[in-house]
Design an enzyme around this catalytic site. Structure first.
Site, PDB file in Angstrom:
ATOM      1  N   PHE A  39      50.114  34.104  31.750  1.00  0.00           N
ATOM      2  CA  PHE A  39      51.020  35.161  32.204  1.00  0.00           C
ATOM      3  C   PHE A  39      50.796  35.520  33.663  1.00  0.00           C
ATOM      4  O   PHE A  39      51.706  35.446  34.499  1.00  0.00           O
ATOM      5  CB  PHE A  39      50.843  36.382  31.300  1.00  0.00           C
ATOM      6  CG  PHE A  39      51.500  37.642  31.802  1.00  0.00           C
ATOM      7  CD1 PHE A  39      52.833  37.642  32.210  1.00  0.00           C
ATOM      8  CD2 PHE A  39      50.797  38.836  31.853  1.00  0.00           C
ATOM      9  CE1 PHE A  39      53.444  38.806  32.661  1.00  0.00           C
ATOM     10  CE2 PHE A  39      51.394  39.993  32.298  1.00  0.00           C
ATOM     11  CZ  PHE A  39      52.717  39.984  32.705  1.00  0.00           C
ATOM     12  N   PRO A  81      32.371  20.523  36.716  1.00  0.00           N
ATOM     13  CA  PRO A  81      32.855  20.901  38.038  1.00  0.00           C
ATOM     14  C   PRO A  81      33.269  19.742  38.943  1.00  0.00           C
ATOM     15  O   PRO A  81      34.000  19.955  39.908  1.00  0.00           O
ATOM     16  CB  PRO A  81      31.661  21.643  38.640  1.00  0.00           C
ATOM     17  CG  PRO A  81      30.467  21.107  37.930  1.00  0.00           C
ATOM     18  CD  PRO A  81      30.923  20.780  36.547  1.00  0.00           C
ATOM     19  N   ASN A 115      35.382  33.456  30.307  1.00  0.00           N
ATOM     20  CA  ASN A 115      35.338  34.434  31.397  1.00  0.00           C
ATOM     21  C   ASN A 115      34.059  34.405  32.213  1.00  0.00           C
ATOM     22  O   ASN A 115      34.014  34.992  33.300  1.00  0.00           O
ATOM     23  CB  ASN A 115      35.535  35.847  30.832  1.00  0.00           C
ATOM     24  CG  ASN A 115      36.891  36.023  30.184  1.00  0.00           C
ATOM     25  OD1 ASN A 115      37.869  35.414  30.596  1.00  0.00           O
ATOM     26  ND2 ASN A 115      36.948  36.854  29.156  1.00  0.00           N
ATOM     27  N   TYR A 165      34.972  41.948  25.790  1.00  0.00           N
ATOM     28  CA  TYR A 165      35.858  41.444  26.837  1.00  0.00           C
ATOM     29  C   TYR A 165      35.388  41.922  28.207  1.00  0.00           C
ATOM     30  O   TYR A 165      35.230  41.133  29.144  1.00  0.00           O
ATOM     31  CB  TYR A 165      37.291  41.901  26.579  1.00  0.00           C
ATOM     32  CG  TYR A 165      38.233  41.579  27.712  1.00  0.00           C
ATOM     33  CD1 TYR A 165      38.674  40.275  27.922  1.00  0.00           C
ATOM     34  CD2 TYR A 165      38.678  42.572  28.581  1.00  0.00           C
ATOM     35  CE1 TYR A 165      39.526  39.965  28.965  1.00  0.00           C
ATOM     36  CE2 TYR A 165      39.542  42.268  29.626  1.00  0.00           C
ATOM     37  CZ  TYR A 165      39.960  40.966  29.812  1.00  0.00           C
ATOM     38  OH  TYR A 165      40.801  40.667  30.854  1.00  0.00           O
ATOM     39  N   LYS A 169      33.997  39.606  31.364  1.00  0.00           N
ATOM     40  CA  LYS A 169      34.659  39.624  32.665  1.00  0.00           C
ATOM     41  C   LYS A 169      33.695  40.074  33.756  1.00  0.00           C
ATOM     42  O   LYS A 169      33.709  39.531  34.873  1.00  0.00           O
ATOM     43  CB  LYS A 169      35.878  40.531  32.624  1.00  0.00           C
ATOM     44  CG  LYS A 169      37.031  40.010  31.799  1.00  0.00           C
ATOM     45  CD  LYS A 169      37.642  38.747  32.374  1.00  0.00           C
ATOM     46  CE  LYS A 169      38.371  38.998  33.682  1.00  0.00           C
ATOM     47  NZ  LYS A 169      39.037  37.754  34.194  1.00  0.00           N
TER      48      LYS A 169
END
Length: 338
Positions: A39, A81, A115, A165, A169
Site C-alpha cells: 500500500f 544482501p 521489520n 509490531y 519496527k
C-alpha cells in the site's frame, strides 16, 4: 527511453522502461522502492515518478505496478544482501526507500523477520555497495511509548512500544539510526502515523470498512458493517501527504541520522472517520460494534497524535489533505476494486 528486459548486475531480470541519463552527481535519478507492491510502497512510487524519478520497484512478486515502472523480483530474507548490493551498484539510484515490512500479524516472529531482520539485510547490502544512495526508512509511530490523551508525540518521546509490531519496527529503526551514526549510511527515518487513502489494505480499520461497504450487491442495498468497539482516537495521515514527505526525504540535505514524524498533527476519533467513509459511500448502513475480532491489539494506545513540527522545518513538508478528501479517495478506489 525504451521498454525492455535486461539482466541487472545481480543476474536477475529487470523488466520495464530504462532511462540512460546520468546526473551531475553520478546518480541515475532512479529510486529503488523496496516493498513497492504494498500500500505505502505503491503510493510512494507514484509520488516519486510524478516528481521526475525513475522508479525501480523491488518486491517478491510483481503485482499492481504501473507499466512505466521497472520491476526486479527479490526476497531479501531468502536471497540475502548480495543481490541488492549488485542491483545498487548497477543502477546507481539516488535513493532507496524501504517501504517493505510486515503489518499487524498474529506472529511475533514473522514481524521480527519482516521489520528487523530484513532491515539488517538491507543495511548489509548498502555497506557492501560501492555506490552510496540516500536511505529513507519508513518506521512507525507505534515505536513510541503510549501517550496520554491531549499530548502530541514529538521525536524525543520515549520509545517503549507495548505491541510486538511496535517492538519489531523499533528494532529496525534503531539499526538504521546506528548505521547513520557510525557514518555507514546516509539515512533518515520517517515514523509514519496511520496512513490511509486509495488502496488501504483490508487489515486496516478503514480498509476493512471499505471492503464491507463495497461488498453490497447494489448501491441501494442496506449494508451491515461489523467492527470491534470504536473507542480510539488516531492520527490519520493521507497516503498522498505521506508520499510527498518520502519524496522530500530522498533529496533534502541535512537530515542524515534524523527521525521525523509524518502524520496529520491531529487526532481523529475512529468513529468519526468511519462515519465519514460511510457518508462518502452513500450506502445505508447498520453499524454493529462487537468484540468478535479487534483490528488493533488491546495493548495499543487509545489516543494518538504526533507533532510534525520537525518535518515541517527540515523537509518543508506539511499535511494538506482533509479527512473528507482522504476517505473519498479510499472509497472511490474500493468501489472500483482497488
Amino acid at each position: 527511453m525504451t521498454a525492455r528486459s535486461h539482466e541487472g548486475g545481480n543476474g536477475m531480470a529487470v523488466v520495464g522502461t530504462r532511462a540512460s541519463a546520468v546526473r551531475r552527481d553520478g546518480s541515475s535519478g532512479r529510486v529503488v522502492v523496496l516493498g513497492a507492491t504494498g500500500f505505502v510502497g505503491r503510493q510512494a512510487g507514484a509520488a516519486l515518478q510524478a516528481a521526475g524519478h525513475e522508479v525501480l520497484a523491488v518486491a517478491r512478486q510483481a503485482a499492481r505496478t504501473p507499466a512505466s515502472w521497472r520491476f526486479c523480483p527479490m526476497d531479501l530474507l531468502k536471497d540475502g544482501p548480495d543481490t541488492l548490493t549488485k542491483l545498487i551498484d548497477t543502477e546507481r539510484p539516488v535513493a532507496v526507500v524501504n517501504a517493505a515490512g510486515v503489518a499487524w500479524s498474529s506472529s511475533a516472529d514473522v514481524m521480527r523477520q519482516g521489520n528487523h531482520l530484513l532491515v539488517d539485510r538491507l543495511l548489509a547490502a548498502l555497506d557492501a555497495a560501492s555506490w552510496r544512495p540516500r536511505l529513507v526508512h519508513l518506521g512507525s509511530v507505534h515505536e513510541y511509548a503510549p501517550q496520554p490523551a491531549g499530548v502530541c508525540l514529538a521525536e524525543d518521546w520515549p520509545t517503549r512500544p507495548t505491541t510486538d509490531y511496535g517492538k519489531s519496527k523499533l528494532a529496525g529503526s534503531r539499526a538504521v539510526l546506528r548505521s547513520a551514526a557510525q557514518g555507514r549510511t546516509d539515512a533518515v527515518v520517517l515514523r509514519l502515523s496511520n496512513v490511509i487513502g486509495a488502496g488501504a489494505p483490508p487489515s486496516s480499520l478503514l480498509g476493512r470498512v471499505a471492503r464491507q461497504l463495497s461488498a453490497a450487491a447494489a448501491p441501494g442495498e442496506p449494508v451491515t458493517v461489523q467492527l470491534a468497539p470504536l473507542r480510539s482516537s488516531r492520527d490519520f495521515v493521507d497516503a498522498k501527504d505521506a508520499s510527498e514527505a518520502i519524496v522530500l526525504a530522498t533529496r533534502t540535505p541535512g537530515v542524515r541520522g534524523r527521525v521525523l514524524n509524518i502524520g496529520s498533527g491531529t487526532s481523529q476519533h475512529v468513529r468519526t472517520m468511519v462515519d465519514l467513509l460511510i457518508a462518502a459511500s452513500g450506502r445505508t448502513v447498520r453499524l454493529v460494534e462487537d468484540t468478535g475480532g479487534t483490528v488493533r491489539p488491546t495493548a495499543d494506545a487509545d489516543w494518538m497524535c504526533v507533532d510534525v513540527t520537525a518535518g515541517r522545518e527540515l523537509l518543508g513538508w506539511s499535511p494538506r489533505s482533509s479527512p473528507e478528501e482522504t476517505v473519498r479517495d479510499l472509497w472511490n478506489a474500493a468501489r472500483n476494486g482497488g
